[in-house]
Design a protein around this motif. Structure first.
Motif: not given
Length: 401
Positions: A214-216, A295-297, A326-327
Protein backbone atom coordinates in the motif's frame (compact mmCIF):
# COMPACT_ATOMS: atom_id res chain seq x y z
CA UNK A 1 42.95 -0.76 3.53
CA UNK A 2 40.22 -3.36 3.05
CA UNK A 3 40.71 -6.83 4.51
CA UNK A 4 38.73 -9.63 2.84
CA UNK A 5 39.12 -12.95 4.70
CA UNK A 6 37.98 -16.12 2.95
CA UNK A 7 37.39 -18.21 6.05
CA UNK A 8 35.77 -17.59 9.42
CA UNK A 9 39.07 -18.50 11.08
CA UNK A 10 40.91 -15.79 9.15
CA UNK A 11 38.22 -13.25 10.01
CA UNK A 12 38.51 -14.10 13.70
CA UNK A 13 42.27 -13.63 13.53
CA UNK A 14 41.88 -10.17 11.94
CA UNK A 15 39.40 -9.10 14.62
CA UNK A 16 41.54 -10.39 17.51
CA UNK A 17 44.48 -8.41 16.17
CA UNK A 18 42.34 -5.29 15.79
CA UNK A 19 41.05 -5.62 19.36
CA UNK A 20 44.56 -6.05 20.70
CA UNK A 21 45.86 -3.02 18.82
CA UNK A 22 42.74 -0.86 19.28
CA UNK A 23 42.24 -0.59 15.50
CA UNK A 24 38.79 0.60 14.41
CA UNK A 25 37.16 -1.56 11.74
CA UNK A 26 34.49 -0.49 9.26
CA UNK A 27 32.38 -3.60 8.70
CA UNK A 28 30.59 -4.16 5.40
CA UNK A 29 29.56 -6.72 2.80
CA UNK A 30 29.37 -5.38 -0.76
CA UNK A 31 29.71 -1.77 0.46
CA UNK A 32 26.54 -0.76 -1.41
CA UNK A 33 25.45 1.44 1.50
CA UNK A 34 28.73 3.38 1.54
CA UNK A 35 28.09 6.89 2.83
CA UNK A 36 25.32 5.86 5.20
CA UNK A 37 25.75 6.88 8.83
CA UNK A 38 27.94 9.56 10.33
CA UNK A 39 31.54 9.91 9.11
CA UNK A 40 33.98 8.18 11.42
CA UNK A 41 37.72 7.68 11.39
CA UNK A 42 38.59 4.02 10.81
CA UNK A 43 41.98 2.61 10.12
CA UNK A 44 40.85 -0.51 8.26
CA UNK A 45 37.76 -1.98 6.58
CA UNK A 46 36.70 -5.60 7.01
CA UNK A 47 34.52 -7.08 4.25
CA UNK A 48 32.60 -10.35 4.19
CA UNK A 49 32.82 -10.58 0.38
CA UNK A 50 35.29 -13.47 0.60
CA UNK A 51 32.86 -15.62 2.60
CA UNK A 52 30.63 -16.87 -0.20
CA UNK A 53 28.44 -19.79 -1.11
CA UNK A 54 25.10 -21.40 -0.28
CA UNK A 55 25.80 -23.87 2.51
CA UNK A 56 22.46 -25.66 2.66
CA UNK A 57 19.14 -25.25 0.85
CA UNK A 58 16.23 -27.67 0.88
CA UNK A 59 13.33 -26.08 -1.01
CA UNK A 60 10.83 -28.42 0.63
CA UNK A 61 11.89 -27.11 4.04
CA UNK A 62 11.81 -23.48 2.82
CA UNK A 63 15.02 -22.72 4.73
CA UNK A 64 18.39 -21.60 3.35
CA UNK A 65 21.81 -21.25 4.95
CA UNK A 66 24.43 -19.12 3.20
CA UNK A 67 27.76 -17.50 4.01
CA UNK A 68 27.44 -13.81 4.70
CA UNK A 69 29.34 -12.56 1.66
CA UNK A 70 27.19 -14.42 -0.86
CA UNK A 71 25.73 -11.92 -3.36
CA UNK A 72 22.01 -11.34 -2.79
CA UNK A 73 21.51 -11.83 -6.55
CA UNK A 74 22.90 -15.38 -6.25
CA UNK A 75 20.49 -16.09 -3.39
CA UNK A 76 17.54 -14.71 -5.36
CA UNK A 77 18.46 -16.74 -8.44
CA UNK A 78 18.63 -19.98 -6.47
CA UNK A 79 15.29 -19.25 -4.84
CA UNK A 80 13.63 -18.20 -8.12
CA UNK A 81 14.70 -21.50 -9.73
CA UNK A 82 12.54 -23.20 -7.11
CA UNK A 83 9.66 -20.73 -7.18
CA UNK A 84 10.62 -19.19 -3.84
CA UNK A 85 11.58 -15.76 -2.51
CA UNK A 86 12.66 -13.70 0.47
CA UNK A 87 9.27 -12.50 1.64
CA UNK A 88 10.62 -9.27 3.15
CA UNK A 89 11.60 -7.93 -0.30
CA UNK A 90 15.05 -6.43 0.46
CA UNK A 91 15.68 -3.17 -1.38
CA UNK A 92 18.76 -2.42 -3.45
CA UNK A 93 20.42 0.74 -2.08
CA UNK A 94 22.79 1.30 -5.00
CA UNK A 95 20.49 3.71 -6.83
CA UNK A 96 19.86 6.12 -3.98
CA UNK A 97 23.38 5.83 -2.53
CA UNK A 98 25.17 6.16 -5.87
CA UNK A 99 27.29 3.07 -5.17
CA UNK A 100 28.36 0.02 -7.14
CA UNK A 101 29.35 -3.45 -6.04
CA UNK A 102 27.03 -6.32 -5.15
CA UNK A 103 24.67 -6.41 -2.15
CA UNK A 104 25.40 -9.42 0.06
CA UNK A 105 23.01 -11.56 2.06
CA UNK A 106 24.92 -10.75 5.25
CA UNK A 107 24.57 -7.05 4.53
CA UNK A 108 20.82 -7.50 4.01
CA UNK A 109 20.40 -8.91 7.50
CA UNK A 110 23.01 -6.70 9.17
CA UNK A 111 21.04 -3.66 7.97
CA UNK A 112 17.61 -5.33 8.41
CA UNK A 113 16.76 -4.33 4.84
CA UNK A 114 13.06 -4.67 4.10
CA UNK A 115 10.74 -3.55 1.30
CA UNK A 116 7.05 -2.82 0.63
CA UNK A 117 5.76 -6.14 2.04
CA UNK A 118 7.32 -5.30 5.42
CA UNK A 119 4.13 -3.97 7.01
CA UNK A 120 2.27 -7.28 6.55
CA UNK A 121 5.07 -9.89 6.29
CA UNK A 122 7.63 -8.56 8.75
CA UNK A 123 11.17 -7.26 8.42
CA UNK A 124 14.31 -9.14 7.41
CA UNK A 125 14.97 -9.99 11.06
CA UNK A 126 11.61 -11.80 11.26
CA UNK A 127 12.80 -14.30 8.63
CA UNK A 128 16.22 -14.80 10.23
CA UNK A 129 16.46 -18.11 12.09
CA UNK A 130 20.14 -18.47 12.93
CA UNK A 131 23.53 -16.81 12.55
CA UNK A 132 27.23 -17.31 12.96
CA UNK A 133 29.25 -14.22 13.83
CA UNK A 134 32.53 -13.11 15.35
CA UNK A 135 32.37 -10.78 18.33
CA UNK A 136 34.78 -7.97 19.13
CA UNK A 137 37.14 -10.35 20.91
CA UNK A 138 37.56 -12.59 17.87
CA UNK A 139 35.32 -15.36 19.20
CA UNK A 140 33.09 -17.26 16.74
CA UNK A 141 29.53 -17.57 18.06
CA UNK A 142 26.54 -19.52 16.76
CA UNK A 143 23.01 -18.46 17.65
CA UNK A 144 19.62 -19.79 16.60
CA UNK A 145 18.83 -22.78 14.43
CA UNK A 146 17.41 -23.99 11.13
CA UNK A 147 13.74 -24.19 12.14
CA UNK A 148 11.41 -21.69 13.75
CA UNK A 149 10.76 -23.85 16.84
CA UNK A 150 14.46 -23.78 17.73
CA UNK A 151 14.71 -20.53 19.71
CA UNK A 152 18.13 -21.12 21.20
CA UNK A 153 20.01 -17.84 21.02
CA UNK A 154 16.99 -15.99 19.63
CA UNK A 155 17.97 -12.76 21.39
CA UNK A 156 21.37 -12.66 19.69
CA UNK A 157 19.78 -13.32 16.31
CA UNK A 158 17.46 -10.36 16.76
CA UNK A 159 20.21 -8.16 18.16
CA UNK A 160 22.60 -8.70 15.26
CA UNK A 161 19.88 -8.15 12.65
CA UNK A 162 19.88 -4.41 12.02
CA UNK A 163 22.96 -3.71 14.13
CA UNK A 164 24.84 -2.34 11.08
CA UNK A 165 28.01 -4.25 11.94
CA UNK A 166 28.37 -2.53 15.32
CA UNK A 167 28.02 -5.71 17.43
CA UNK A 168 29.69 -8.41 15.40
CA UNK A 169 30.92 -9.60 12.01
CA UNK A 170 28.36 -11.93 10.41
CA UNK A 171 29.84 -14.99 8.72
CA UNK A 172 26.75 -17.13 8.06
CA UNK A 173 22.97 -16.69 8.08
CA UNK A 174 20.05 -19.13 8.10
CA UNK A 175 16.68 -17.78 7.04
CA UNK A 176 13.15 -18.76 6.09
CA UNK A 177 11.86 -18.38 2.53
CA UNK A 178 8.37 -18.62 1.01
CA UNK A 179 6.80 -19.52 -2.35
CA UNK A 180 6.49 -16.79 -4.98
CA UNK A 181 2.81 -15.82 -5.40
CA UNK A 182 1.66 -17.07 -8.83
CA UNK A 183 -0.62 -14.06 -9.41
CA UNK A 184 -0.13 -10.34 -8.71
CA UNK A 185 -2.42 -7.39 -9.44
CA UNK A 186 -2.30 -3.74 -8.41
CA UNK A 187 -5.28 -1.46 -7.95
CA UNK A 188 -4.51 2.19 -8.79
CA UNK A 189 -6.71 4.99 -7.42
CA UNK A 190 -5.94 8.27 -9.18
CA UNK A 191 -6.19 11.89 -8.09
CA UNK A 192 -6.22 11.59 -4.29
CA UNK A 193 -4.39 14.13 -2.14
CA UNK A 194 -2.17 12.81 0.64
CA UNK A 195 -4.84 12.99 3.38
CA UNK A 196 -7.55 11.25 1.34
CA UNK A 197 -5.04 8.65 0.16
CA UNK A 198 -4.29 7.80 3.81
CA UNK A 199 -8.02 7.19 4.38
CA UNK A 200 -8.28 5.07 1.24
CA UNK A 201 -5.30 2.90 2.26
CA UNK A 202 -6.74 2.46 5.77
CA UNK A 203 -10.08 1.40 4.26
CA UNK A 204 -8.31 -1.09 1.98
CA UNK A 205 -6.38 -2.61 4.86
CA UNK A 206 -9.63 -3.09 6.80
CA UNK A 207 -11.09 -5.25 4.01
CA UNK A 208 -10.63 -9.07 4.00
CA UNK A 209 -8.70 -8.99 0.70
CA UNK A 210 -5.12 -9.33 2.03
CA UNK A 211 -3.42 -6.25 0.61
CA UNK A 212 0.36 -6.91 0.51
CA UNK A 213 1.48 -3.44 -0.60
CA UNK A 214 0.00 0.00 0.00
CA UNK A 215 1.76 3.14 -1.23
CA UNK A 216 0.87 6.69 -2.25
CA UNK A 217 2.78 8.46 -5.00
CA UNK A 218 2.11 12.24 -5.10
CA UNK A 219 2.17 14.04 -8.43
CA UNK A 220 5.77 15.19 -7.82
CA UNK A 221 6.98 11.58 -8.13
CA UNK A 222 4.19 9.75 -9.99
CA UNK A 223 5.75 10.36 -13.40
CA UNK A 224 9.01 8.75 -12.29
CA UNK A 225 7.36 5.34 -11.82
CA UNK A 226 6.75 2.92 -14.72
CA UNK A 227 8.41 5.46 -17.03
CA UNK A 228 5.44 7.77 -16.58
CA UNK A 229 2.87 5.13 -17.61
CA UNK A 230 0.65 5.48 -14.52
CA UNK A 231 -2.65 7.35 -15.08
CA UNK A 232 -2.66 11.14 -14.68
CA UNK A 233 -2.82 12.56 -11.17
CA UNK A 234 -1.56 11.28 -7.85
CA UNK A 235 -1.47 7.46 -7.63
CA UNK A 236 -2.51 5.43 -4.61
CA UNK A 237 -1.47 1.83 -5.30
CA UNK A 238 -2.62 -1.37 -3.60
CA UNK A 239 -1.07 -4.76 -4.33
CA UNK A 240 -2.81 -8.14 -4.15
CA UNK A 241 -0.88 -11.43 -4.38
CA UNK A 242 -1.83 -15.08 -4.23
CA UNK A 243 -3.41 -17.90 -6.20
CA UNK A 244 -4.51 -17.25 -9.78
CA UNK A 245 -8.12 -18.08 -8.89
CA UNK A 246 -8.11 -15.81 -5.83
CA UNK A 247 -6.46 -12.56 -6.91
CA UNK A 248 -9.01 -11.45 -9.57
CA UNK A 249 -11.91 -12.01 -7.16
CA UNK A 250 -10.23 -10.04 -4.40
CA UNK A 251 -9.26 -7.31 -6.89
CA UNK A 252 -12.90 -6.88 -7.94
CA UNK A 253 -13.96 -6.47 -4.30
CA UNK A 254 -11.18 -3.99 -3.59
CA UNK A 255 -11.80 -1.97 -6.75
CA UNK A 256 -15.53 -1.72 -5.96
CA UNK A 257 -14.80 -0.14 -2.57
CA UNK A 258 -12.02 2.12 -3.85
CA UNK A 259 -14.30 3.65 -6.53
CA UNK A 260 -15.84 5.69 -3.72
CA UNK A 261 -12.50 7.50 -3.38
CA UNK A 262 -11.57 8.12 -7.02
CA UNK A 263 -10.98 6.74 -10.50
CA UNK A 264 -9.75 3.13 -10.41
CA UNK A 265 -7.52 1.26 -12.86
CA UNK A 266 -5.61 -2.02 -12.62
CA UNK A 267 -2.11 -3.27 -13.41
CA UNK A 268 -1.26 -6.85 -14.32
CA UNK A 269 1.60 -8.98 -13.08
CA UNK A 270 4.41 -7.53 -15.24
CA UNK A 271 3.61 -3.86 -14.58
CA UNK A 272 2.92 -4.62 -10.93
CA UNK A 273 6.25 -6.37 -10.46
CA UNK A 274 8.10 -3.44 -12.00
CA UNK A 275 6.16 -0.80 -10.05
CA UNK A 276 6.73 -2.42 -6.67
CA UNK A 277 10.39 -3.00 -7.45
CA UNK A 278 10.72 0.74 -8.17
CA UNK A 279 8.86 1.60 -4.96
CA UNK A 280 11.13 -0.80 -3.06
CA UNK A 281 14.28 0.79 -4.45
CA UNK A 282 13.04 4.41 -4.01
CA UNK A 283 13.40 4.97 -7.74
CA UNK A 284 12.44 8.70 -7.83
CA UNK A 285 15.37 9.62 -5.60
CA UNK A 286 17.95 7.45 -7.35
CA UNK A 287 18.76 10.65 -9.18
CA UNK A 288 22.53 10.88 -8.98
CA UNK A 289 22.40 13.72 -6.44
CA UNK A 290 23.49 13.97 -2.82
CA UNK A 291 20.35 15.82 -1.75
CA UNK A 292 19.55 14.75 1.84
CA UNK A 293 17.31 11.68 1.88
CA UNK A 294 15.42 10.55 4.98
CA UNK A 295 13.69 7.27 5.76
CA UNK A 296 10.97 8.19 8.25
CA UNK A 297 8.80 5.69 10.13
CA UNK A 298 5.65 6.99 11.85
CA UNK A 299 2.07 5.87 12.42
CA UNK A 300 0.28 5.46 9.03
CA UNK A 301 -2.19 8.20 9.95
CA UNK A 302 0.63 10.64 10.76
CA UNK A 303 2.75 10.42 7.61
CA UNK A 304 0.79 12.91 5.53
CA UNK A 305 0.49 15.29 8.50
CA UNK A 306 4.27 15.27 8.91
CA UNK A 307 4.85 16.06 5.25
CA UNK A 308 2.23 18.81 5.24
CA UNK A 309 3.80 20.47 8.29
CA UNK A 310 7.32 20.32 6.86
CA UNK A 311 6.25 21.73 3.51
CA UNK A 312 5.38 24.96 5.29
CA UNK A 313 8.94 25.39 6.58
CA UNK A 314 11.31 23.45 4.31
CA UNK A 315 11.71 22.49 0.68
CA UNK A 316 10.89 18.76 0.55
CA UNK A 317 9.64 16.06 -1.79
CA UNK A 318 8.13 12.83 -0.47
CA UNK A 319 6.19 9.65 -1.17
CA UNK A 320 4.67 7.01 1.10
CA UNK A 321 4.94 3.24 1.55
CA UNK A 322 3.64 0.85 4.25
CA UNK A 323 0.12 2.34 4.17
CA UNK A 324 1.64 5.77 4.81
CA UNK A 325 3.78 4.70 7.76
CA UNK A 326 7.06 4.85 5.81
CA UNK A 327 7.86 8.25 4.32
CA UNK A 328 10.73 8.63 1.87
CA UNK A 329 11.58 12.32 2.16
CA UNK A 330 14.12 14.23 0.10
CA UNK A 331 15.18 17.70 1.21
CA UNK A 332 16.16 20.39 -1.28
CA UNK A 333 19.06 21.70 0.79
CA UNK A 334 19.70 21.25 4.54
CA UNK A 335 18.67 17.94 6.18
CA UNK A 336 16.59 19.94 8.74
CA UNK A 337 17.10 17.16 11.29
CA UNK A 338 16.00 19.14 14.34
CA UNK A 339 12.84 20.40 12.64
CA UNK A 340 11.96 16.96 11.28
CA UNK A 341 12.41 15.19 14.59
CA UNK A 342 10.50 17.86 16.47
CA UNK A 343 7.47 17.31 14.25
CA UNK A 344 7.79 13.53 14.58
CA UNK A 345 7.61 13.85 18.37
CA UNK A 346 4.63 16.20 18.10
CA UNK A 347 2.76 13.66 15.96
CA UNK A 348 3.14 10.83 18.45
CA UNK A 349 6.64 9.56 17.82
CA UNK A 350 8.56 7.50 15.30
CA UNK A 351 12.08 7.63 13.96
CA UNK A 352 14.00 9.23 11.12
CA UNK A 353 17.18 7.86 9.57
CA UNK A 354 19.37 9.99 7.30
CA UNK A 355 20.47 7.71 4.46
CA UNK A 356 22.18 10.20 2.20
CA UNK A 357 23.70 13.69 2.38
CA UNK A 358 26.98 15.40 1.47
CA UNK A 359 29.85 14.55 3.82
CA UNK A 360 29.88 18.03 5.36
CA UNK A 361 26.22 17.70 6.33
CA UNK A 362 26.57 14.14 7.64
CA UNK A 363 29.41 15.31 9.88
CA UNK A 364 27.06 17.44 12.00
CA UNK A 365 23.68 15.73 11.50
CA UNK A 366 22.81 12.71 13.70
CA UNK A 367 22.01 10.02 11.13
CA UNK A 368 20.02 7.92 13.58
CA UNK A 369 17.13 8.75 15.86
CA UNK A 370 18.52 9.59 19.34
CA UNK A 371 17.67 6.76 21.73
CA UNK A 372 15.79 7.32 25.01
CA UNK A 373 18.15 7.28 27.97
CA UNK A 374 17.09 3.84 29.21
CA UNK A 375 17.40 2.27 25.76
CA UNK A 376 20.75 4.00 25.16
CA UNK A 377 22.07 2.62 28.45
CA UNK A 378 20.92 -0.90 27.54
CA UNK A 379 22.45 -0.61 24.08
CA UNK A 380 25.73 0.51 25.59
CA UNK A 381 25.77 -2.56 27.87
CA UNK A 382 25.12 -4.87 24.93
CA UNK A 383 27.86 -3.17 22.92
CA UNK A 384 30.28 -3.49 25.84
CA UNK A 385 29.51 -7.19 26.15
CA UNK A 386 29.93 -8.07 22.47
CA UNK A 387 32.54 -5.48 21.44
CA UNK A 388 34.36 -4.43 24.62
CA UNK A 389 37.16 -2.64 22.76
CA UNK A 390 34.65 -0.68 20.65
CA UNK A 391 36.34 -1.53 17.35
CA UNK A 392 33.30 -2.14 15.13
CA UNK A 393 31.77 0.45 12.72
CA UNK A 394 31.82 3.58 14.92
CA UNK A 395 29.95 5.66 12.33
CA UNK A 396 26.91 3.38 12.47
CA UNK A 397 26.10 3.72 16.17
CA UNK A 398 22.64 4.76 17.21
CA UNK A 399 20.01 2.95 15.16
CA UNK A 400 18.96 0.53 12.45
CA UNK A 401 17.48 0.62 8.98
Amino acid sequence: MTLTPHTETDAAYVIRNAATQGTKLAIYGGNTRSGFGNPASTEEALSSRGLTGIVDYEPAEMVMTARAGTPAAEIEAALAANGQMMVFEPMDHRGIMGTSGEPTIGGVFAANVSGPRRFVAGAARDSLLGIRFINGQGQAIRAGGRVMKNVTGLDLVKLLAGSQGTLGFLTEVTFRVLPVPPAVETIVISGLNDAVAAKAMAAAMALPVEVSGAAHLPESVRGRFLAGALPEGEATVLRLEGLAASVPVRAEKLAAVMKAFGAVSRLGIEESSRLWREIRDVHPYADGTEKPLWRVSVAPSAGHQLVAALRLEAGIDAFYDWQGGLVWMRMDADPEAELLRRYIRALGGGHATLLRAPDAMRAHTPAFEPLPDAVAALSARVKQKLDPAGIFSPGKMGGTL
